[in-house]
Design an enzyme around this catalytic site. Structure first.
Site, mmCIF file in Angstrom:
data_model
loop_
_atom_site.group_PDB
_atom_site.id
_atom_site.type_symbol
_atom_site.label_atom_id
_atom_site.label_comp_id
_atom_site.label_asym_id
_atom_site.label_seq_id
_atom_site.Cartn_x
_atom_site.Cartn_y
_atom_site.Cartn_z
ATOM 1 N N ARG A 24 -3.548 -2.339 13.489
ATOM 2 C CA ARG A 24 -5.022 -2.373 13.506
ATOM 3 C C ARG A 24 -5.449 -3.792 13.878
ATOM 4 O O ARG A 24 -5.526 -4.664 13.018
ATOM 5 C CB ARG A 24 -5.595 -1.958 12.153
ATOM 6 N N TYR A 56 1.384 -5.291 13.051
ATOM 7 C CA TYR A 56 0.290 -4.513 12.470
ATOM 8 C C TYR A 56 -0.534 -3.837 13.562
ATOM 9 O O TYR A 56 -0.910 -4.460 14.558
ATOM 10 C CB TYR A 56 -0.596 -5.425 11.627
ATOM 11 N N GLU A 115 -10.119 -3.965 5.007
ATOM 12 C CA GLU A 115 -9.833 -2.885 4.066
ATOM 13 C C GLU A 115 -8.725 -3.309 3.111
ATOM 14 O O GLU A 115 -8.796 -3.081 1.905
ATOM 15 C CB GLU A 115 -9.425 -1.630 4.846
ATOM 16 N N GLU A 174 0.799 -1.228 0.000
ATOM 17 C CA GLU A 174 0.000 0.000 0.000
ATOM 18 C C GLU A 174 0.831 1.277 0.000
ATOM 19 O O GLU A 174 0.413 2.288 -0.542
ATOM 20 C CB GLU A 174 -0.952 0.011 1.200
ATOM 21 N N ASP A 213 -6.219 -6.805 6.841
ATOM 22 C CA ASP A 213 -7.539 -6.588 7.437
ATOM 23 C C ASP A 213 -8.558 -6.501 6.302
ATOM 24 O O ASP A 213 -8.226 -6.684 5.135
ATOM 25 C CB ASP A 213 -7.557 -5.322 8.305
ATOM 26 N N HIS A 264 -5.121 -11.747 13.653
ATOM 27 C CA HIS A 264 -4.057 -10.799 13.961
ATOM 28 C C HIS A 264 -3.434 -11.104 15.316
ATOM 29 O O HIS A 264 -3.999 -11.803 16.140
ATOM 30 C CB HIS A 264 -4.611 -9.371 14.000
ATOM 31 N N ASP A 322 -2.672 -4.482 3.440
ATOM 32 C CA ASP A 322 -2.749 -4.719 4.890
ATOM 33 C C ASP A 322 -3.621 -5.929 5.229
ATOM 34 O O ASP A 322 -4.589 -6.230 4.518
ATOM 35 C CB ASP A 322 -3.303 -3.479 5.595
#
Length: 747
Positions: free
Chosen positions: A302, A300, A86, A9, A84, A345, A82
């Site tokens: 989040r 990470y 999103e 990203e 997740d 996660h 990432d």
């Protein structure tokens, strides 16, 4: 030779990962999303099963072309956005743009940017998880339905520039509801009665608190009752009725998740949620560490899981044993669980125990170092032994009254040697030592101390407490808390007052409107239920279409009714007693980008505005006018005369009501960097000021001389080394050409 293409990203992440993968890989950045719903249109075909209309984001055409070209020439394409929902959606959009098949195993996932994690991920590509993509799209479409249907209604009925959101509206409700509790609160009087006792005639004093009367819990509600009980206690004999001794354990907190990191950074560092996440992103994506190159320092950021990888636990346990000894290391690793988490996660932790805060400090900015040390300390403490306290409770009998004295002493610091949660710091347990007493022992009275109190209203939400309540209620997700806070402030629904959120009149008006016509939008349980259903979609147990249909049916009916029923809403106007010098009207309070200000209600015919000044009740030393608090364009506070520009007196230090004991001029409060402050006389000619200036000058001269002496000593040592120590020529290293070439490339 063609290479494999890895798409991440951000450029920072690309730079870090490229170092780990070597020559056979090209790493490029997508710069976040490349496709999204159009800004200028609604972008959802409601009649056709809520089909979204995705378009390439304006300004990203050249980037898309370069990625397509790179993908065309690559042997393999790996999508490494990432880990997740999103990120999964970004990979899905990328696959569409690059023409990759849905069945192609192109998605790689890692939770820390380390060589081991990256190389392991490359070996295990998988298909894009369409259930997670559906969950992200459902959230995106829900937010678009609310934002693009409800916000224009507010524009038409209330004021331009307003917005309503599925989560932000609930946050505004919580803040407004708390404010109503505060406004409706009626303080109630109550009294506490404390006595000071001795264990013997001239022994040390200790405190005991009144607990009961005739065996029943005591509640003293007025002064007369407090005085009557105090008189009884003055006459009573005190005797020990029971002594309890025990050991109390205090356990460490779990490693950080996103929400707890935001809360703790707000409390301990004063960071906003936005600032915390921005700095955490930098630590995750990779920072230059000298010879080590770019390194991702944390996992990470989040996540809502407190789980930690076994390899990381082994590393931190070895670090604890080496640094603090086995006395601080539990026999088995500490394990943590939370009620609900996307457990794919890990918790937020350092990626490598070699990178201690002390080792990396010189490579980090102040913000990065503070946050990294917070994460490091919390993680290390989470795998340490509990703190141990020796506690003593002494129950005391005095006629019909029961009293209690409590003592607590930290016996072994355990994890607290490294870290303690800030909410505990505010109620920090001080060592309270009680004398050794036995049952039946008489205790001489020294003094009875009745004290009046009043109950207090609940406090306004701070950023930390708002994040905490949103998380507890299941509203939004940790990654959305920062933009929620920013949005409700930007729209003027709330303001920050002394680091706490205070609702504005506009906030109350919009909330009342939503509660009447769109009760579900501001209903905490309803919003939390939607979040739970989004989780179910991600797990494949619910469908995006079903959720959108269930939501939009009632919402569309409410929307049509509100359009007809609501007339134009007049916002309340707060009128001041300041008269406009141009047209004679009373100026009114308006809210702008930089806070409240006064403006003429005759706008646009009269455009007069004035700042709202806070008077200090201190006279100007130049003209005897009133001193006021002002702000620079960048928001820095200073103090000046209300008659400016006629009078130019100003100071950065805060004027105080207290006067100098020597010359009777007002005192100034000077804030220091360490959180402390000093006071000094505002009169430069005052003897106290002259003495302070002379002392400061003497101190500076002493520091200068010390530095000069140290420099001279260093130069002498350096000179002596240069004269007396011959330089030894190192033998050339026996390296092959291949090794030399590799070193050169590394360099």
């Amino acid at each position: 030779m063609s290479k494999s293409l890895v798409i991440v990203e951000s450029p920072a992440k690309a730079k870090t990962i490229e170092k780990f993968l070597g020559r056979n890989y090209t790493v490029k950045a997508s710069m976040g999303h490349l496709r999204d719903l159009p800004k200028s249109q609604f972008g959802i075909d409601v009649e056709n099963e809520f089909t979204p209309k995705y378009i390439n984001i304006r300004g990203k055409g050249d980037l898309i072309k370069s990625l397509r070209l790179a993908a065309k020439n690559a042997t393999n394409v790996f999508l490494a956005s990432d880990p997740d929902r999103e990120g999964e959606a970004i990979s899905w959009h990328l696959a569409h743009l690059l023409g990759l098949e849905e069945t192609q195993a192109c998605r790689i996932e890692f939770h820390e940017i380390t060589k081991t994690a990256i190389q392991a991920a490359i070996k295990k590509p998988r298909n894009i998880d369409l259930a997670r993509v559906d969950a992200q799209q459902a959230r995106r479409l829900l937010d678009r339905l609310v934002g693009y249907k409800l916000s224009p209604l507010l524009w038409r009925k209330v004021r331009k520039g307003l917005s309503a959101g599925r989560v932000q509206s609930v946050a505004v409700r919580m803040i407004c509801d708390r404010e109503k509790e505060i406004m409706a609160f009626v303080p109630e009087e109550y009294w506490s009665i404390q006595v000071k006792l001795r264990d013997k005639a001239k022994g040390s004093l200790f405190d005991a608190q009144l607990m009961s009367v005739d065996g029943n819990k005591v509640q003293v509600s007025n002064q007369a009752e407090a005085e009557r009980i105090s008189e009884d206690l003055e006459k009573a004999d005190y005797q020990v009725s029971e002594v309890k001794k025990r050991e109390r354990r205090r356990n460490p907190a779990a490693p950080f998740i996103t929400s707890s990191l935001q809360q703790e950074a707000a409390r301990k560092l004063g960071f906003t949620s936005r600032r915390t996440m921005m700095v955490a992103q930098q630590l995750y994506e990779g920072l230059e560490m000298g010879k080590s190159g770019p390194v991702g320092l944390i996992t990470y950021m989040r996540t809502d899981s407190v789980r930690t990888a076994e390899s990381a636990i082994e590393e931190v346990r070895a670090y604890i044993a080496a640094r603090f000894g086995n006395s601080h290391l539990p026999e088995k690793p500490n394990t943590y669980t939370n009620k609900k988490s996307q457990d794919a996660h890990e918790a937020i932790r350092p990626t490598q125990m070699d990178f201690t805060p002390e080792a990396v400090e010189k490579y980090l900015s102040k913000e990065q170092f503070k946050l990294y040390k917070l994460i490091w300390d919390r993680f290390v403490a989470s795998q340490m032994v509990p703190a141990l306290y020796d506690t003593v409770t002494v129950d005391i009998k005095a006629a019909q009254y029961g009293l209690r004295a409590t003592g607590s002493q930290l016996k072994f610091s355990g994890f607290m040697h490294v870290y303690s949660e800030s909410r505990d710091d505010s109620e920090k347990e001080k060592d309270v030592l009680l004398p050794e007493v036995v049952v039946g022992q008489a205790l001489p009275l020294f003094k009875v101390l009745p004290k009046q109190h009043f109950t207090e209203p609940p406090p306004r939400y701070s950023e930390a407490s708002l994040v905490k309540i949103l998380e507890e209620k299941g509203i939004g997700r940790p990654s959305t808390y920062a933009p929620i806070v920013e949005t409700i402030i930007a729209r003027g629904y709330v303001i920050r007052s002394e680091k706490r959120f205070e609702p504005t009149e506009l906030g109350f008006v919009v909330l009342d409107l939503l509660k009447e016509y769109f009760p579900d939008i501001v209903n905490i349980e309803f919003t939390a239920g939607l979040e739970a259903r989004l989780d179910e979609i991600a797990e494949g147990r619910d469908s995006r279409l079903t959720l959108l249909k269930d939501f939009y049916g009632p919402f569309g009916i409410s929307l049509a009714h509100a359009e007809e029923a609501i007339g134009h809403v007049e916002l309340p106007v707060e009128e001041s007693d300041v008269i406009c010098e141009f047209c004679g009207r009373n100026l009114v309070v308006k809210r702008g980008k930089f806070g409240n200000f006064l403006a003429c209600p005759g706008f646009p015919a009269c455009r007069n505005t004035k700042p709202i000044l806070k008077e200090l009740d201190v006279a100007c030393p130049k003209c005897a006018g009133t001193l006021v608090e002002r702000k620079t364009k960048r928001g820095k506070v200073f103090y000046g005369c209300q008659k400016y520009p006629e009078c130019d007196y100003m100071t950065w230090d805060m004027p105080m009501k207290e006067n100098c004991p020597v010359c009777q001029s007002f005192m100034l409060k000077h804030n220091m960097k360490n959180g402390r402050f000093t006071t000094h006389c505002s009169n430069d000619a005052c003897s106290t000021r002259q003495e302070a200036i002379a002392a400061e000058k003497q101190k500076n001269e002493k520091v200068t001389k010390t530095k000069a002496a140290k420099g001279k000593t260093a130069d002498t040592v350096k000179s002596a080394k240069g004269k007396g120590t011959p330089k030894v020529k190192k033998a050339p290293s026996k390296r092959t050409k291949k090794t030399a070439k590799t070193d050169e490339e590394t360099k």
